[in-house]
Write an enzyme that holds these catalytic residues in place. Structure first.
Site, PDB file in Angstrom:
ATOM      1  N   ASN A   1      -5.976  12.002  -0.226  1.00 41.55           N
ATOM      2  CA  ASN A   1      -5.093  11.254   0.667  1.00 41.55           C
ATOM      3  C   ASN A   1      -5.952  10.449   1.632  1.00 41.55           C
ATOM      4  O   ASN A   1      -7.185  10.515   1.598  1.00 41.55           O
ATOM      5  CB  ASN A   1      -4.163  12.212   1.417  1.00 41.55           C
ATOM      6  CG  ASN A   1      -3.015  11.484   2.102  1.00 41.55           C
ATOM      7  OD1 ASN A   1      -2.359  10.636   1.485  1.00 41.55           O
ATOM      8  ND2 ASN A   1      -2.775  11.778   3.365  1.00 41.55           N
ATOM      9  N   LYS A   2      -5.309   9.693   2.500  1.00 38.39           N
ATOM     10  CA  LYS A   2      -6.018   8.854   3.450  1.00 38.39           C
ATOM     11  C   LYS A   2      -7.088   9.656   4.187  1.00 38.39           C
ATOM     12  O   LYS A   2      -6.853  10.801   4.575  1.00 38.39           O
ATOM     13  CB  LYS A   2      -5.027   8.258   4.446  1.00 38.39           C
ATOM     14  CG  LYS A   2      -5.632   7.345   5.490  1.00 38.39           C
ATOM     15  CD  LYS A   2      -6.418   6.193   4.868  1.00 38.39           C
ATOM     16  CE  LYS A   2      -5.588   5.366   3.934  1.00 38.39           C
ATOM     17  NZ  LYS A   2      -6.360   4.285   3.288  1.00 38.39           N
TER      18      LYS A   2
ATOM     19  N   ALA B   1       0.854   5.033  -2.349  1.00 35.94           N
ATOM     20  CA  ALA B   1       0.798   5.272  -3.795  1.00 35.94           C
ATOM     21  C   ALA B   1       2.078   4.883  -4.538  1.00 35.94           C
ATOM     22  O   ALA B   1       2.017   4.156  -5.538  1.00 35.94           O
ATOM     23  CB  ALA B   1       0.437   6.738  -4.056  1.00 35.94           C
TER      24      ALA B   1
ATOM     25  N   ASP C   1      -2.138  10.505  -2.373  1.00 35.07           N
ATOM     26  CA  ASP C   1      -2.392   9.446  -3.337  1.00 35.07           C
ATOM     27  C   ASP C   1      -2.682  10.011  -4.725  1.00 35.07           C
ATOM     28  O   ASP C   1      -2.482   9.325  -5.723  1.00 35.07           O
ATOM     29  CB  ASP C   1      -3.565   8.589  -2.869  1.00 35.07           C
ATOM     30  CG  ASP C   1      -3.173   7.678  -1.728  1.00 35.07           C
ATOM     31  OD1 ASP C   1      -2.794   6.534  -1.993  1.00 35.07           O
ATOM     32  OD2 ASP C   1      -3.217   8.122  -0.565  1.00 35.07           O
TER      33      ASP C   1
ATOM     34  N   ARG D   1       0.859  -1.176   0.000  1.00 34.54           N
ATOM     35  CA  ARG D   1       0.000   0.000   0.000  1.00 34.54           C
ATOM     36  C   ARG D   1       0.899   1.231   0.000  1.00 34.54           C
ATOM     37  O   ARG D   1       2.110   1.143   0.151  1.00 34.54           O
ATOM     38  CB  ARG D   1      -0.928  -0.012   1.217  1.00 34.54           C
ATOM     39  CG  ARG D   1      -0.292  -0.613   2.429  1.00 34.54           C
ATOM     40  CD  ARG D   1      -0.577   0.056   3.706  1.00 34.54           C
ATOM     41  NE  ARG D   1      -0.404   1.481   3.702  1.00 34.54           N
ATOM     42  CZ  ARG D   1       0.768   2.106   3.876  1.00 34.54           C
ATOM     43  NH1 ARG D   1       1.889   1.422   4.031  1.00 34.54           N
ATOM     44  NH2 ARG D   1       0.829   3.404   3.885  1.00 34.54           N
TER      45      ARG D   1
ATOM     46  N   ARG E   1      -6.831  -0.405  -7.252  1.00 37.96           N
ATOM     47  CA  ARG E   1      -6.969   0.745  -6.357  1.00 37.96           C
ATOM     48  C   ARG E   1      -7.129   1.988  -7.222  1.00 37.96           C
ATOM     49  O   ARG E   1      -6.134   2.614  -7.616  1.00 37.96           O
ATOM     50  CB  ARG E   1      -5.739   0.916  -5.453  1.00 37.96           C
ATOM     51  CG  ARG E   1      -5.471  -0.191  -4.456  1.00 37.96           C
ATOM     52  CD  ARG E   1      -6.529  -0.346  -3.383  1.00 37.96           C
ATOM     53  NE  ARG E   1      -6.754   0.838  -2.575  1.00 37.96           N
ATOM     54  CZ  ARG E   1      -6.058   1.174  -1.489  1.00 37.96           C
ATOM     55  NH1 ARG E   1      -5.047   0.415  -1.109  1.00 37.96           N
ATOM     56  NH2 ARG E   1      -6.374   2.247  -0.797  1.00 37.96           N
TER      57      ARG E   1
END
Length: 485
Positions: free
Chosen positions: A382-383, A191, A372, A189, A226
């Protein structure tokens, strides 16, 4: 590194001395760019390297007066190619009765000197080698810096990040379908690492003597694993473009593998450049809040946002890291805390909900996160939880920095409104880490990412430097300088 440029040698040498990993004339450093070997001379003091302390030569004609460990450095480059080697003497690593020229201490290889220095920190902690491919008893004299994957020729070994920190185990992938499934399951995991893994997934398919059409089909499978992380699509498209350029009858597998290796190496170089630029933004002694995991586990090098933290630590800036737990998959608690422990960087794990009160109390001097995907206008995916941190940082007048390579910039996406946010299994929310916390049948939403508007960012740190508003112009300028894929 250009001739006469000793900045990285000096900064890493000072860092090793400052951390007590070398004393006096102990230890040595080297780099090899595929042509020129640079290595510290015998007797050089790493904390105070001068112009005559770094010598130049080649693998065939090493420089005279080079370190007594010259043979180890040269042998490593001949076996593993260009990169950097750092040798240090953590306490307790020089055996009794040691004699000059015998192996001793800790040796680590990385793509850059700070990457190799991270490998020394990890090796000195005695944590990295447990459970690595081949077993600890087969450890090489020169260890590689920690990373998310290893190319094995007929397979790709991925460090299973779903099992950290309790166990280090590797998932062996023999084809692109297995790599795609590993990406979906978060075995690998982050990017940049997702893009690197996908590139090697295509190399596995090419190694089966499959043609370009089959590679394109495999590429579609990988990209679908993803959809939010733009590095995945970018890496797949780059490898496929290289495959299409190979004339009929030529060696397609070799070309595809070379492109995958190039993507991994370029990411490591980008991470080190991001670290150098980003560390300068952090005041000495600052409390730095970070979110999710952005280190060596999710890149080809020292990390993006976490690379900034590592570089600041190596430079002796005395930062204190606050790590968001990062629910619902707990990447901060499981992964970032593990990496910072491995590297010896001072940190404290905090609940996600504690960020506001910590900022109000003045304990956060900066927020540094990864990305990401970055839209053309500077909006950042992003997260999930990143957007909330940006809002809090703006309210409390705390600088908010995004650290990411230019491969994360998506010029085809004009703004964050066009970014598709992946929704994952609701069970990650109702039963995090497999532990039920909600009544059975509770409905849940689980967006894996959120989008932070560009106006909330202080700067975006890339390998091309620190980009400031207006981000539309600065991002376009950075992309204009990027070498074509």
């Amino acid at each position: 590194m250009g001739v006469g440029d000793l900045s990285d040698f000096r900064s890493v040498g000072r860092a090793l001395a400052g951390l007590g990993l070398v004393r006096g004339s102990e230890g040595n450093l080297s780099t090899f760019d595929g042509r020129v070997l640079r290595i510290t001379r015998t007797g050089a003091r790493l904390e105070a390297l001068g112009p005559g302390d770094v010598l130049e030569g080649t693998l065939e004609e090493p420089p005279p007066e080079a370190s007594s460990d010259l043979g180890i450095h040269v042998g490593t480059y001949r076996a593993r190619g260009p990169g950097a080697v750092v040798h240090a003497h953590p306490r307790g690593t020089v055996p009794e009765g040691w004699r000059e020229a015998e192996p001793h201490g800790v040796y680590a290889r990385g793509t850059t000197l700070d990457h190799a220095a991270a490998g020394v920190l990890a090796a000195a902690s005695h944590r990295w080698w447990v459970g690595t491919p081949g077993g600890a008893e087969r450890r090489d004299l020169v260890s590689d810096a920690p990373g998310p994957l290893r190319w094995e020729g007929d397979a790709l070994a991925l460090l299973d990040q779903t099992r950290l920190p309790r166990r280090m185990a590797f998932v062996r992938c023999a084809g692109a379908d297995e790599v795609a499934e590993a990406i979906r399951r978060l075995v690998v995991r982050g990017a940049p690492a997702i893009g690197i893994a996908a590139a090697y997934g295509l190399a596995l398919e090419a190694g089966r003597r499959r043609g370009v059409a089959a590679l394109e089909e495999a590429g579609r499978t990988l990209v679908g694993a993803r959809p939010t992380a733009v590095n995945l699509r970018w890496a797949v498209e780059r490898v496929l473009a290289r495959a299409r350029s190979v004339p009929p009858g030529r060696d397609l597998p070799t070309a595809v593998l070379a492109e995958a290796r190039a993507i991994e190496r370029e990411d490591a170089l980008a991470c080190s450049a991001i670290g150098r630029s980003g560390a300068e933004l952090l005041p000495p002694g600052a409390g730095v809040l970070t979110h999710c995991n952005t280190g060596m586990l999710c890149t080809g090098g020292i990390g993006t946002a976490q690379g900034v933290l590592l570089r600041a630590h190596l430079e002796g800036r005395g930062i204190r890291v606050l790590v968001d737990e990062t629910r619902p998959v707990w990447q901060g608690a499981r992964l970032t805390a593990w990496e910072l422990t491995l590297l010896g960087i001072p940190f404290a794990l905090v609940a996600d909900a504690a960020a506001a009160s910590l900022m109000r109390a003045g304990e956060v001097g900066a927020v540094v996160v990864g990305a990401d995907r970055i839209a053309a206008n500077g909006d950042v995916a992003n997260k999930v939880g990143t957007y909330g941190l940006a809002v809090l940082a703006r309210h409390h007048d705390v600088p908010f920095y995004v650290a990411a390579p230019t491969s994360t910039i998506d010029p085809a996406t004009p703004s964050g409104d066009r970014i598709v946010v992946e929704e994952r299994d609701p069970a990650e929310v109702t039963a995090p880490l497999g532990i039920p916390v909600a009544p059975e049948g509770t409905p849940a939403r689980n967006p894996a990412f959120d989008v932070t508007p560009a106006e909330l960012l202080t700067a975006i740190v890339t390998e091309r430097g620190v980009l400031r508003p207006p981000f539309g112009a600065s991002l376009a300028g950075a992309l204009g300088e990027r070498r074509p894929a």
